[in-house]
Design a protein around this motif. Sequence first.
Motif, short mmCIF file in Angstrom:
data_model
loop_
_atom_site.label_atom_id
_atom_site.label_comp_id
_atom_site.label_asym_id
_atom_site.label_seq_id
_atom_site.Cartn_x
_atom_site.Cartn_y
_atom_site.Cartn_z
N THR A 154 30.25 34.33 41.77
CA THR A 154 29.16 34.53 41.83
C THR A 154 28.71 35.81 42.31
N TRP A 155 27.08 36.41 42.73
CA TRP A 155 26.90 37.23 43.29
C TRP A 155 27.75 38.07 44.24
N ASN A 156 27.67 36.96 44.97
CA ASN A 156 28.46 37.25 46.04
C ASN A 156 30.02 37.04 46.17
N GLY A 157 31.04 36.54 45.22
CA GLY A 157 31.55 36.29 45.25
C GLY A 157 32.45 34.83 45.83
N ASP A 158 31.72 34.14 46.17
CA ASP A 158 31.82 33.02 47.18
C ASP A 158 31.75 31.66 46.20
N ILE A 159 31.70 31.46 45.56
CA ILE A 159 31.44 30.86 44.44
C ILE A 159 32.88 31.42 42.85
N THR A 160 34.28 30.82 42.59
CA THR A 160 34.88 31.11 41.06
C THR A 160 34.90 30.33 40.98
N THR A 161 34.72 30.07 39.28
CA THR A 161 35.59 28.59 38.54
C THR A 161 36.34 29.47 37.34
N TYR A 162 37.54 28.76 36.82
CA TYR A 162 38.39 29.08 35.79
C TYR A 162 38.95 28.05 35.13
N MET A 163 38.62 28.83 34.25
CA MET A 163 39.85 27.54 33.45
C MET A 163 41.06 27.21 33.70
N ASP A 164 40.61 25.93 33.10
CA ASP A 164 42.19 24.99 33.98
C ASP A 164 43.63 25.64 33.31
N SER A 165 43.54 25.98 32.16
CA SER A 165 45.00 26.42 32.07
C SER A 165 45.78 28.55 32.64
N VAL A 166 44.37 28.43 33.70
CA VAL A 166 44.58 30.21 34.56
C VAL A 166 44.54 29.22 35.96
N LYS A 167 44.43 28.69 36.24
CA LYS A 167 44.27 28.20 37.22
C LYS A 167 44.81 28.91 38.61
N GLY A 168 44.81 28.69 40.06
CA GLY A 168 46.15 29.25 39.93
C GLY A 168 47.46 30.10 39.83
N ARG A 169 46.97 30.99 38.54
CA ARG A 169 47.56 32.23 38.57
C ARG A 169 46.00 33.40 38.20
N PHE A 170 44.88 33.38 38.12
CA PHE A 170 44.36 34.36 37.55
C PHE A 170 43.86 34.17 39.16
N THR A 171 43.03 35.21 39.95
CA THR A 171 41.88 35.72 40.57
C THR A 171 41.17 36.22 40.57
N ILE A 172 39.62 36.15 40.14
CA ILE A 172 38.52 37.10 40.03
C ILE A 172 37.99 37.45 41.38
N SER A 173 37.29 38.83 40.65
CA SER A 173 37.02 39.38 42.56
C SER A 173 35.95 40.61 41.94
N ARG A 174 35.16 40.93 42.18
CA ARG A 174 34.05 42.20 42.46
C ARG A 174 33.57 42.78 43.67
N ASP A 175 33.08 44.26 43.67
CA ASP A 175 33.06 45.41 44.16
C ASP A 175 31.29 45.37 43.74
N ASN A 176 31.11 44.76 44.63
CA ASN A 176 28.99 45.08 43.74
C ASN A 176 28.97 46.78 43.61
N ALA A 177 30.00 47.13 45.19
CA ALA A 177 29.40 48.88 46.03
C ALA A 177 29.98 49.87 44.16
N ARG A 178 30.95 49.28 43.69
CA ARG A 178 31.47 49.76 42.46
C ARG A 178 31.02 49.44 41.42
N ASN A 179 30.33 48.86 41.28
CA ASN A 179 29.97 48.07 39.75
C ASN A 179 31.23 47.01 39.21
N THR A 180 31.91 46.92 40.23
CA THR A 180 33.23 46.49 38.81
C THR A 180 33.28 45.30 39.61
N LEU A 181 33.92 44.84 37.84
CA LEU A 181 34.82 43.16 38.15
C LEU A 181 36.34 43.41 38.09
#
Length: 115
Positions: free
Chosen positions: A52-79
């Motif tokens: 989500t826009w402020n990073g408070d909620i993340t969702t993952y496909m089942d096969s990557v849960k626990g292995r992948f982490t999504i994050s964002r830096d809005n100031a850098r406009n980067t995911l």
Amino acid sequence: QVQLVESGGALVQPGGSLRLSCAASGRTITYSTMGWFRQAPGKEREFVATITWNGDITTYMDSVKGRFTISRDNARNTLYLQMNSLKPEDTAVYYCNTRSGQWPWGQGTLVTVSS
């Protein structure tokens, strides 16, 4: 016009790690739920993770849960996508976009997991 540029893909051995980046230009990502997607050879593009826009909620496909982490830096406009414990089945071209895929797709970045 918005442009998405993915980077960080590489050839990595099973069990290895990679960190993908997605730099957006032409439009801010700040107010958008963003996502990572991937497309393996011969398969359709599929959802991997969203944040989500402020990073408070993340969702993952089942096969990557626990292995992948999504994050964002809005100031850098980067995911970002931190990928650990990579498996051969993670091999694909990885893309970023809004959760609904409403922006033009970038060229993606190739992740190959192989020994």
